[in-house]
Design a protein around this motif. Structure first.
Motif, PDB file in Angstrom:
ATOM      1  N   VAL A  24      86.661  47.812  70.324  1.00  8.35           N
ATOM      2  CA  VAL A  24      85.972  46.629  69.828  1.00  8.35           C
ATOM      3  C   VAL A  24      84.741  47.074  69.058  1.00  8.35           C
ATOM      4  CG1 VAL A  24      84.903  44.421  70.417  1.00  8.35           C
ATOM      5  CG2 VAL A  24      86.763  45.309  71.821  1.00  8.35           C
ATOM      6  N   TYR A  25      84.558  46.495  67.862  1.00  4.64           N
ATOM      7  CA  TYR A  25      83.442  46.859  67.003  1.00  4.64           C
ATOM      8  C   TYR A  25      82.647  45.617  66.625  1.00  4.64           C
ATOM      9  CZ  TYR A  25      86.077  51.199  66.308  1.00  4.64           C
ATOM     10  OH  TYR A  25      86.759  52.371  66.509  1.00  4.64           O
ATOM     11  N   LEU A  26      81.352  45.825  66.431  1.00  2.00           N
ATOM     12  CA  LEU A  26      80.515  44.783  65.856  1.00  2.00           C
ATOM     13  C   LEU A  26      80.641  44.860  64.344  1.00  2.00           C
ATOM     14  CD1 LEU A  26      78.292  42.585  66.159  1.00  2.00           C
ATOM     15  CD2 LEU A  26      76.611  44.437  65.934  1.00  2.00           C
ATOM     16  N   ALA A  27      80.886  43.712  63.713  1.00  2.00           N
ATOM     17  CA  ALA A  27      81.041  43.667  62.261  1.00  2.00           C
ATOM     18  C   ALA A  27      80.333  42.437  61.727  1.00  2.00           C
ATOM     19  CB  ALA A  27      82.522  43.656  61.881  1.00  2.00           C
ATOM     20  N   VAL A  28      80.191  42.393  60.417  1.00  2.89           N
ATOM     21  CA  VAL A  28      79.576  41.248  59.740  1.00  2.89           C
ATOM     22  C   VAL A  28      80.621  40.643  58.804  1.00  2.89           C
ATOM     23  CG1 VAL A  28      77.788  40.480  58.150  1.00  2.89           C
ATOM     24  CG2 VAL A  28      77.252  42.186  59.891  1.00  2.89           C
ATOM     25  N   ASP A  29      80.833  39.340  58.937  1.00  2.10           N
ATOM     26  CA  ASP A  29      81.701  38.606  58.020  1.00  2.10           C
ATOM     27  C   ASP A  29      80.885  38.295  56.767  1.00  2.10           C
ATOM     28  OD1 ASP A  29      83.194  36.733  56.625  1.00  2.10           O
ATOM     29  OD2 ASP A  29      83.906  35.717  58.423  1.00  2.10           O
ATOM     30  N   ARG A  30      81.219  38.962  55.662  1.00  5.20           N
ATOM     31  CA  ARG A  30      80.422  38.818  54.440  1.00  5.20           C
ATOM     32  C   ARG A  30      80.549  37.440  53.819  1.00  5.20           C
ATOM     33  NH1 ARG A  30      81.608  44.463  51.149  1.00  5.20           N
ATOM     34  NH2 ARG A  30      80.311  45.847  52.453  1.00  5.20           N
ATOM     35  N   ILE A  31      81.666  36.759  54.048  1.00  6.03           N
ATOM     36  CA  ILE A  31      81.872  35.441  53.439  1.00  6.03           C
ATOM     37  C   ILE A  31      81.089  34.375  54.186  1.00  6.03           C
ATOM     38  CG2 ILE A  31      83.588  33.662  52.940  1.00  6.03           C
ATOM     39  CD1 ILE A  31      85.582  35.848  52.354  1.00  6.03           C
ATOM     40  N   LEU A  32      81.263  34.335  55.520  1.00  2.00           N
ATOM     41  CA  LEU A  32      80.578  33.318  56.321  1.00  2.00           C
ATOM     42  C   LEU A  32      79.207  33.769  56.799  1.00  2.00           C
ATOM     43  CD1 LEU A  32      83.572  32.000  58.452  1.00  2.00           C
ATOM     44  CD2 LEU A  32      82.645  31.080  56.332  1.00  2.00           C
ATOM     45  N   GLU A  33      78.855  35.045  56.530  1.00  3.82           N
ATOM     46  CA  GLU A  33      77.550  35.588  56.884  1.00  3.82           C
ATOM     47  C   GLU A  33      77.243  35.379  58.363  1.00  3.82           C
ATOM     48  OE1 GLU A  33      74.689  33.917  54.235  1.00  3.82           O
ATOM     49  OE2 GLU A  33      75.418  35.040  52.499  1.00  3.82           O
ATOM     50  N   ARG A  34      78.137  35.867  59.202  1.00  2.44           N
ATOM     51  CA  ARG A  34      77.920  35.777  60.639  1.00  2.44           C
ATOM     52  C   ARG A  34      78.434  37.057  61.290  1.00  2.44           C
ATOM     53  NH1 ARG A  34      82.620  31.378  62.285  1.00  2.44           N
ATOM     54  NH2 ARG A  34      84.423  32.642  61.686  1.00  2.44           N
ATOM     55  N   PRO A  35      77.852  37.432  62.423  1.00  2.02           N
ATOM     56  CA  PRO A  35      78.378  38.593  63.153  1.00  2.02           C
ATOM     57  C   PRO A  35      79.678  38.227  63.858  1.00  2.02           C
ATOM     58  CG  PRO A  35      76.564  37.607  64.361  1.00  2.02           C
ATOM     59  CD  PRO A  35      76.656  36.864  63.063  1.00  2.02           C
ATOM     60  N   VAL A  36      80.597  39.147  63.903  1.00  2.00           N
ATOM     61  CA  VAL A  36      81.869  38.949  64.599  1.00  2.00           C
ATOM     62  C   VAL A  36      82.201  40.218  65.362  1.00  2.00           C
ATOM     63  CG1 VAL A  36      82.800  37.274  62.948  1.00  2.00           C
ATOM     64  CG2 VAL A  36      83.213  39.717  62.600  1.00  2.00           C
ATOM     65  N   ALA A  37      83.071  40.073  66.333  1.00  2.00           N
ATOM     66  CA  ALA A  37      83.624  41.229  67.047  1.00  2.00           C
ATOM     67  C   ALA A  37      85.025  41.474  66.512  1.00  2.00           C
ATOM     68  CB  ALA A  37      83.645  40.970  68.543  1.00  2.00           C
ATOM     69  N   ILE A  38      85.317  42.701  66.139  1.00  2.00           N
ATOM     70  CA  ILE A  38      86.635  43.080  65.624  1.00  2.00           C
ATOM     71  C   ILE A  38      87.308  43.955  66.669  1.00  2.00           C
ATOM     72  CG2 ILE A  38      87.899  44.285  63.810  1.00  2.00           C
ATOM     73  CD1 ILE A  38      86.599  41.893  62.671  1.00  2.00           C
ATOM     74  N   LYS A  39      88.428  43.495  67.173  1.00  2.00           N
ATOM     75  CA  LYS A  39      89.194  44.310  68.122  1.00  2.00           C
ATOM     76  C   LYS A  39      90.348  44.955  67.372  1.00  2.00           C
ATOM     77  CE  LYS A  39      90.679  44.915  72.742  1.00  2.00           C
ATOM     78  NZ  LYS A  39      90.278  44.632  74.115  1.00  2.00           N
ATOM     79  N   ILE A  40      90.272  46.267  67.191  1.00  2.00           N
ATOM     80  CA  ILE A  40      91.318  47.032  66.530  1.00  2.00           C
ATOM     81  C   ILE A  40      92.353  47.407  67.583  1.00  2.00           C
ATOM     82  CG2 ILE A  40      91.846  49.045  65.118  1.00  2.00           C
ATOM     83  CD1 ILE A  40      89.920  47.194  63.743  1.00  2.00           C
ATOM     84  N   LEU A  41      93.585  47.008  67.362  1.00  2.00           N
ATOM     85  CA  LEU A  41      94.629  47.210  68.362  1.00  2.00           C
ATOM     86  C   LEU A  41      95.310  48.558  68.172  1.00  2.00           C
ATOM     87  CD1 LEU A  41      96.230  43.664  68.259  1.00  2.00           C
ATOM     88  CD2 LEU A  41      94.396  44.487  69.729  1.00  2.00           C
ATOM     89  N   ARG A  42      95.756  49.073  69.280  1.00  2.00           N
ATOM     90  CA  ARG A  42      96.553  50.293  69.199  1.00  2.00           C
ATOM     91  C   ARG A  42      97.869  49.996  68.494  1.00  2.00           C
ATOM     92  NH1 ARG A  42      94.447  54.398  72.090  1.00  2.00           N
ATOM     93  NH2 ARG A  42      92.955  53.908  73.732  1.00  2.00           N
ATOM     94  N   GLU A  43      98.593  51.033  68.150  1.00  2.00           N
ATOM     95  CA  GLU A  43      99.812  50.875  67.358  1.00  2.00           C
ATOM     96  C   GLU A  43     100.767  49.890  68.012  1.00  2.00           C
ATOM     97  OE1 GLU A  43     103.412  53.624  65.484  1.00  2.00           O
ATOM     98  OE2 GLU A  43     101.763  54.530  66.604  1.00  2.00           O
ATOM     99  N   LEU A  44     101.276  48.953  67.193  1.00  2.00           N
ATOM    100  CA  LEU A  44     102.194  47.938  67.684  1.00  2.00           C
ATOM    101  C   LEU A  44     103.633  48.351  67.434  1.00  2.00           C
ATOM    102  CD1 LEU A  44     100.373  44.699  66.525  1.00  2.00           C
ATOM    103  CD2 LEU A  44     100.237  45.835  68.719  1.00  2.00           C
ATOM    104  N   GLY A  45     104.547  47.500  67.891  1.00  2.00           N
ATOM    105  CA  GLY A  45     105.965  47.826  67.813  1.00  2.00           C
ATOM    106  C   GLY A  45     106.661  47.329  66.577  1.00  2.00           C
ATOM    107  N   GLY A  46     105.967  47.204  65.463  1.00  2.00           N
ATOM    108  CA  GLY A  46     106.640  46.810  64.233  1.00  2.00           C
ATOM    109  C   GLY A  46     106.179  45.464  63.718  1.00  2.00           C
ATOM    110  N   GLU A  47     106.721  45.084  62.560  1.00  2.00           N
ATOM    111  CA  GLU A  47     106.312  43.851  61.881  1.00  2.00           C
ATOM    112  C   GLU A  47     106.635  42.610  62.694  1.00  2.00           C
ATOM    113  OE1 GLU A  47     107.153  41.573  57.635  1.00  2.00           O
ATOM    114  OE2 GLU A  47     107.791  43.654  57.934  1.00  2.00           O
TER     115      GLU A  47
END
Length: 812
Positions: A24-47
């Motif tokens: 989980v990372y702290l990020a900034v949404d440049r469009i809405l100008e608000r802080p968000v949390a980004i959860k990057i998921l481990r590799e998934l099982g396909g599309e």
């Protein structure tokens, strides 16, 4: 990832945490100008897995509750899947719970119980309740997180697969069975056990833990902590019952009981020697305000403060019956009492939540939208003759579902009878939960036998049922009462699957529905009889709002001659516009163009001339019941009420398509250049192109003498052509601007809207029956003549020359 930007929008600043599912990372949404949390998921099982998660994320995105971390979106870039979530500035319960006294721990978990109740009543379960998934604000208010992330381990709820966190896993989860909301309540019970005793009920390896959850009763909490009261111990052990039916029915019950114990200091046994005085209980308000972006408790954006109820749709607290003043007449008091009692019945039916699949949401939403707004306006006074029948169907669904969930006592039967006989309109209060519970109340032979017995008793007791709701076979059946989910396809447009695009549109339109009362009232006044005046209509589920808007637009598209007359009269004579006009304006003002286009596309699934397929939706005995001798059948005649909606009964000449052929200034300007080139060419080469327009053809008349006006002709009529003077084709102006629109009729007649040389709207009617042309400066005059000639009025011809209202058809 730090320093990178996802989707050219989210700038990642620093890591907040890491777990088994990803980081989980702290990020900034440049469009809405608000802080968000980004959860990057481990590799998934396909599309396919990504598509399924995206669908679930769209459903989860509607969860807006004070004790749930808001999930804004789910996306993918370069094969990397990630969730965009609200930021909560504070530790997790996992890191902090041991530093809290027992009352504060119980107060936190009461808030978690409320959050689970809210989600469960929207047909969503968490699947992975554990301390690490409970975040705390700086003032120790809980925020339940990672809703839906356990889908990574529970794709599609497949049975026979065991995944989760073994320390907090329910017995049915350990055995790989399908889960329901009470699985979350078991995990909550384990958290309560741990909070009260500082130990989990079972220890050991993962396999040993799973076996103990399935087979071993936990040691009583008071054996580990004698301070605990029998009442708290009883709540914990009920929540941890091995059989789901023995657990509390919903999270609200757990939260309510916990707060009651804390309020009266009844969580502990008083007066025991050596027992320290407990700290005051934590205050967990039932409806806390969402902290602003500047508050110390959260970094959530102010967008979190949208005016959307934090309670589940249709699952409000049971209302009390207001005492009417003496001057109120007895019928009014009885009506108010009947309505209040009906609302209590709905709350009782919805009290125990159920899990809803996307297909169940889609089909039950369309069914409720039909009951609410499926009766089309008829006759010169635009009455709705089928509306009382749809209201009866809704009351019967509620009455039978409520009876099936009860004991079948005479008192219960009397209450259900009053619902039918007093006739409160409950349709704006019903949710998909009621429809699905109705179907599940009769999904096996034993239930169906009990259902029929209760229905026979209800029919014998209700005067309304005997007079108005009995078919020719003598059965209580007003028609369109489904037996199974498949029966609801008779009322829903064909759709191969419910995808994330549809769910996103559900959510967007539902937000408009709540935030724009003018838009909501315009739809309800057009599509329903009285629902605009019902305050409960604001809480319609998104799955109901979307098809209700579709149905309103569809009815508007297929409006009758009488409605066309009232549209014209309202514009010309009346101060207040007709409901259809209000609907047009509300759609134009409130709904984004993207959604209007998608609604138009989805309405095509209804068909240009839709007919509902008759189906025996009630009382067809299954194979298992054939041998019982109870061979009840239902005549298909009782279902013909719906076919009264067949638009063929309109008796007027219809449009071949509701959308006009539109021609832009740029298209006509190019034709003019070709015509002038042909005029100057002395080689005898053929002239410029012509464009087919229905059974006719459109040409631009070549002229090099003036620049104030252009001339367009529609040819192909016997010994005649229609000439239109339009803005100059030699001067300026946007090439993309539509300046001519043409509608075609089944009898080769035609309506043309165009801009004249001064930019004013003009209308032409070509009556093919008499080979005659009429020209109009006012739309009201055109509509009046269309009514006299039995021709369907085009939809919004005054808006046909506005860019974006209708698609421009390709003429390649």
């Amino acid at each position: 990832m730090i320093g990178t930007t996802l989707k050219r929008r989210f700038s990642i600043e620093r890591e907040l945490g890491r777990g088994g599912m990803g980081a989980v990372y702290l990020a900034v949404d440049r469009i809405l100008e608000r802080p968000v949390a980004i959860k990057i998921l481990r590799e998934l099982g396909g599309e396919e897995v990504g598509d399924r998660l995206r669908l679930e994320a769209r459903i989860l995105a509607r969860l807006q509750h004070d004790s749930i971390v808001r999930l804004y979106d789910f996306d993918e870039e370069g094969g990397v899947y990630f969730f965009i979530m609200e930021v909560v500035e504070g530790p997790s319960y996992y890191k902090r719970w041991k530093a809290l006294p027992i009352p504060d721990r119980l107060g936190v978990l009461a808030g978690v119980a409320d959050a689970l109740d809210y989600a469960h009543h929207q047909g969503i379960i968490h699947r992975d309740i554990k301390p690490g998934n409970i975040l705390l604000t700086r003032d120790d208010r809980p925020k339940l997180s990672d809703f839906g992330l356990s889908l990574l381990a529970e794709h599609g709820q497949e049975t026979g697969v065991t995944r989760g966190t073994p320390l907090y896993m329910s017995p049915e989860q350990a055995k790989g069975k399908r889960l329901d909301p009470r699985s979350d309540l078991y995990a909550l019970g384990v958290l309560l056990y741990e909070a009260a005793t500082e130990l989990t009920p079972f220890q050991g390896s993962a396999m040993a833990l799973m076996a103990q959850h399935v087979n071993i009763a936990p040691e009583p909490p008071r054996a580990r902590n004698p301070v605990l009261s029998p009442e708290l111990e009883g709540l914990i052990l009920r929540s941890m019952a091995k059989v789901p039916d023995a657990r509390p029915s919903c999270g609200a019950d757990v939260g309510r009981e916990l707060r009651d114990l804390l309020q009266h200091d009844a969580w502990r046994v008083r007066g025991l020697p050596g027992v320290p005085v407990a700290s005051p209980p934590a205050t967990v308000p039932e409806t806390a305000a969402v902290p602003s972006a500047d508050s110390p408790g959260s970094m959530a954006s102010s967008a979190m403060q949208d005016p959307i109820s934090s309670g589940p749709p249709g699952a409000s607290s049971i209302p009390s019956v207001a005492v009417a003043p003496p001057e109120v007449a007895a019928p009014a008091r009885r009506k108010a009492a009947a309505r209040a009692d009906a609302e209590r019945m709905i709350a009782e039916v919805e009290h125990a939540p159920i899990l809803l699949s996307p297909e169940e949401r889609f089909l039950s939403g369309h069914y409720l939208a039909y009951l609410l707004g499926g009766s089309r306006r008829r006759g010169i006074f635009l009455r709705r003759p089928l509306d009382p029948l749809n209201a009866d169907r809704a009351r019967l669904i509620l009455a039978m579902t409520w009876l099936m969930l009860g004991e079948g006592t005479e008192a219960e039967l009397s209450r259900a009878t009053r619902l039918l006989d007093d006739r409160p309109d409950i349709r704006p209060r019903l949710s998909p939960t009621v429809v699905i519970k109705y179907l599940r109340s009769r999904d096996d032979p034993a239930k169906r036998r009990r259902f029929r017995k209760l229905r026979e008793r209800l029919q014998a007791a209700s005067a309304r049922a005997q007079r108005r709701m009995t078919d020719e076979r003598g059965l209580l059946n007003p028609g369109l009462m489904p037996q199974s989910l498949d029966d609801l396809y008779a009322l829903a447009p064909h759709r191969d699957e419910v995808d994330d695009g549809l769910v996103s549109r559900w959510n967007r339109l539902a937000e408009l529905w709540r935030a724009r009362p003018d838009f909501r009232r315009a739809v309800l006044r057009y599509a329903t009889l009285r629902a605009a005046d019902d305050p409960g209509s604001v809480d319609l589920w998104p799955e109901v709002v979307h098809p209700l808007i579709e149905r309103a637009l569809w009815q508007r598209r297929l409006r009758s001659r009488a409605e066309g007359f009232w549209d014209a009269a309202g514009r010309a004579l009346l101060v207040a516009p007709a409901p259809g006009r209000r609907l047009d304006r509300a759609i134009e003002a409130a709904v984004p163009t993207r959604d209007v286009d998608e609604l138009d596309d989805s309405m095509e699934q209804f068909g240009n001339d839709p007919e509902y397929v008759e189906a025996a939706l009630d009382d067809a005995p299954g194979p298992a019941e054939q041998s019982s001798g109870n061979n009840l059948t239902i005549s298909r005649e009782s279902l013909r009420a719906i076919t009264a909606e067949d638009p063929s009964s309109r008796g007027f000449i219809g449009l071949t398509s509701p959308d006009p052929d539109r021609f832009t200034l740029g298209e006509l300007r190019a034709l003019r250049k070709e015509a002038i080139a042909a005029l100057r060419d002395r080689s005898g080469a053929p002239g410029h192109r012509v464009i087919p327009v229905g059974p006719y053809r459109l040409v631009v008349v070549a002229s090099i003498r003036g620049t104030k006006a252009g001339t367009v002709a529609i040819q192909g009529m016997p010994n005649k052509q229609i000439e239109l003077f339009v803005p100059s084709l030699a001067g300026g102006g946007s090439d993309a601007r539509p300046i001519v629109a043409v509608w075609h009729y089944d009898d080769r007649s035609m309506v043309v809207a165009h801009l004249d040389q001064r930019g004013r709207s003009r209308y032409v009617l070509w009556n093919a029956a008499v080979n005659q042309q009429s020209i109009y400066a006012e739309l009201a005059e055109l509509n009046s003549d269309l009514l006299k000639l039995n021709l369907e009025a085009p939809d919004r011809p005054d808006k046909a020359l506005v860019r974006g209202i209708w698609p421009l058809r390709s003429r390649q």
